[in-house]
Design an enzyme around this catalytic site. Structure first.
Site, PDB file in Angstrom:
ATOM      1  N   ILE A  98       0.781  -1.175  -0.084  1.00  0.00           N
ATOM      2  CA  ILE A  98      -0.056   0.026   0.154  1.00  0.00           C
ATOM      3  C   ILE A  98       0.832   1.178   0.096  1.00  0.00           C
ATOM      4  O   ILE A  98       0.681   2.326  -0.816  1.00  0.00           O
ATOM      5  CB  ILE A  98      -1.171   0.071   1.292  1.00  0.00           C
ATOM      6  CG1 ILE A  98      -1.735  -1.373   1.348  1.00  0.00           C
ATOM      7  CG2 ILE A  98      -1.844   1.128   1.114  1.00  0.00           C
ATOM      8  CD1 ILE A  98      -2.713  -1.520   2.510  1.00  0.00           C
TER       9      ILE A  98
ATOM     10  N   ARG B 156      -3.995   1.592  10.894  1.00  0.00           N
ATOM     11  CA  ARG B 156      -4.681   1.347  12.161  1.00  0.00           C
ATOM     12  C   ARG B 156      -4.535   2.544  13.082  1.00  0.00           C
ATOM     13  O   ARG B 156      -3.466   3.099  13.265  1.00  0.00           O
ATOM     14  CB  ARG B 156      -4.036  -0.177  12.608  1.00  0.00           C
ATOM     15  CG  ARG B 156      -4.415  -1.170  12.230  1.00  0.00           C
ATOM     16  CD  ARG B 156      -5.945  -1.737  12.041  1.00  0.00           C
ATOM     17  NE  ARG B 156      -6.321  -2.832  11.719  1.00  0.00           N
ATOM     18  CZ  ARG B 156      -6.433  -2.996  10.337  1.00  0.00           C
ATOM     19  NH1 ARG B 156      -6.651  -1.841   9.647  1.00  0.00           N
ATOM     20  NH2 ARG B 156      -6.966  -4.119   9.877  1.00  0.00           N
TER      21      ARG B 156
ATOM     22  N   GLU C 250     -12.196   2.259  17.735  1.00  0.00           N
ATOM     23  CA  GLU C 250     -13.346   2.571  16.351  1.00  0.00           C
ATOM     24  C   GLU C 250     -14.412   1.594  17.045  1.00  0.00           C
ATOM     25  O   GLU C 250     -14.447   0.795  17.526  1.00  0.00           O
ATOM     26  CB  GLU C 250     -12.530   1.759  15.495  1.00  0.00           C
ATOM     27  CG  GLU C 250     -11.816   2.609  14.563  1.00  0.00           C
ATOM     28  CD  GLU C 250     -11.210   1.739  13.218  1.00  0.00           C
ATOM     29  OE1 GLU C 250     -12.022   0.913  12.575  1.00  0.00           O
ATOM     30  OE2 GLU C 250     -10.133   2.263  12.685  1.00  0.00           O
TER      31      GLU C 250
ATOM     32  N   HIS D 288     -13.169   4.117   8.628  1.00  0.00           N
ATOM     33  CA  HIS D 288     -12.497   2.974   8.124  1.00  0.00           C
ATOM     34  C   HIS D 288     -13.257   2.475   6.796  1.00  0.00           C
ATOM     35  O   HIS D 288     -13.808   1.416   6.583  1.00  0.00           O
ATOM     36  CB  HIS D 288     -12.562   1.881   9.274  1.00  0.00           C
ATOM     37  CG  HIS D 288     -11.496   0.910   9.083  1.00  0.00           C
ATOM     38  ND1 HIS D 288     -10.930   0.276  10.349  1.00  0.00           N
ATOM     39  CD2 HIS D 288     -10.856   0.586   8.141  1.00  0.00           C
ATOM     40  CE1 HIS D 288      -9.947  -0.464   9.667  1.00  0.00           C
ATOM     41  NE2 HIS D 288      -9.822  -0.378   8.461  1.00  0.00           N
TER      42      HIS D 288
HETATM   43  C1  GLV Z   1      -8.912  -2.990   6.550  1.00  0.00           C
HETATM   44  O1  GLV Z   1      -8.410  -2.223   7.254  1.00  0.00           O
HETATM   45  C2  GLV Z   1      -8.250  -4.493   6.607  1.00  0.00           C
HETATM   46  O2  GLV Z   1      -7.116  -4.691   7.224  1.00  0.00           O
HETATM   47  O3  GLV Z   1      -8.615  -5.345   5.569  1.00  0.00           O
END
Ligand code: GLV
Ligand code: GLV
Length: 324
Positions: A158, A237, A266, A285
């Site tokens: 990512i 996170r 959360e 999220h």
């Molecule tokens: C989302 O935060 C995931 O880890 O899929």
């Protein structure tokens, strides 16, 4: 006899229908996750568990499921909510859905970056509230994205997808990663120390998993090293950031802005002090929340589940050591 499966919430039909066609499937009803106590009540005797990142799959829950449990399949990439070591010790593979959400999550991270830079949400609210009286020579001025420095913490898939987006927008991209050996060479991103990453980034985007080492890595001390105009973007996170320290930093001009897709806890309760700040943008999220990606995740989670039930290696496994 069909295997007994417990699914902790309704997932997209693309995956759920596969599971229902093969298994004796029970889906937790309702929009909120089962509590830990409800999980402990509902899992005894199941062969497979399909869970979400909102479910605390700890030792008690895994033990409550009993000896039939052959697989835990999570509809998520991250698995910090699961006691993976306990599963491994019991010989239970844990499936996850990495890879497919990489580009989708980077899309959201960049959307947050751009929205914070150009104060999109503040502007939208301003217009909607009837405050837009004229074109304002100094109205809601933000920060340029092009030419700015994008700092990436955690250069996994990512992080790399975010780096490509930054480069495409004409940003200078720097990054810091704790395991530099694993990183493919980047044409457009330069490795720096953590301190340099903090002090040089105009936009700092977090892409590390939550572990003992990364918990509250963004705290009072590290925030103090950032630029007063810096924008912090978190799609990783919530626990990576100390939220009290972040509140103080945003309130006192230590940094300029935060854009958060993940929080601690959360959901972030509606009366949380971060909501009182105009320089903090919070979304619930949504990193992987595109129709196509959530469908693909549901199918992957179903395939992991089936492989576990059939005693085959999971296509995507969070604890490959279970096969050693
Ligand atoms: C989302 O935060 C995931 O880890 O899929
Ligand atoms: C802004 O819309 C401008 O034309 O300068």
């Amino acid at each position: 006899m069909k295997p007994k499966i417990f699914v902790t919430r309704r997932i997209p039909d693309a995956g759920l229908s596969l599971i229902e066609s093969r298994c004796d499937t029970s889906v937790f009803p309702g929009d909120l996750p089962p509590t830990r106590e409800e999980l402990i009540d509902l899992v005894p005797g199941i062969d497979g568990l399909l869970c979400l990142l909102t479910d605390p799959i700890d030792q008690k829950v895994i033990e409550a499921a009993g000896d039939n449990l052959k697989v835990i399949s999570s509809y998520a990439a991250g698995f910090d909510n699961i006691a993976v070591d306990v599963a491994t010790a019991r010989g239970i593979p844990v499936g996850n859905t990495p890879g497919v959400l990489t580009e989708t999550t980077a899309d959201l991270a960049f959307s947050l970056l751009a929205s914070a830079a150009r104060r999109v949400v503040e502007g939208e609210r301003f217009a909607r509230e009837g405050k837009w009286k004229t074109w304002g020579p100094t109205l809601l001025m933000g920060r340029d994205i092009h030419g700015a420095t994008l700092g990436i913490m955690g250069m996994g898939s990512i992080g790399r997808a975010m780096a490509r987006r930054g480069a495409g927008f004409g940003m200078r991209v720097i990054y810091c990663d704790r395991s530099p050996g694993e990183i493919e060479t980047q044409k457009f991103a330069r490795p720096v120390s953590f301190d340099q990453l903090l002090s040089e980034s105009d936009f700092l985007s977090l892409h590390v998993p939550l572990t003992g080492d990364t918990r509250h890595i963004i705290d009072e001390k590290t925030l103090a090293k950032m630029k007063a105009t810096a924008v912090l973007v978190n799609t990783a996170r919530g626990g990576v950031v100390d939220h009290d320290a972040l509140f103080n930093a945003l309130k006192n001009g230590i940094i300029g802005y935060a854009a958060l897709d993940v929080t601690e806890p959360e959901p972030l309760p509606p009366d949380h002090k971060l909501y009182t700040l105009t320089n903090c943008l919070i979304v619930p999220h949504l990193g992987s929340a595109s129709v196509a990606t959530r469908d693909t995740m549901a199918v992957m989670a179903a395939k992991n589940l089936f492989a576990g039930l059939d005693g085959e290696q999971l296509p995507n496994c969070a604890n490959p050591q279970v096969y050693e």
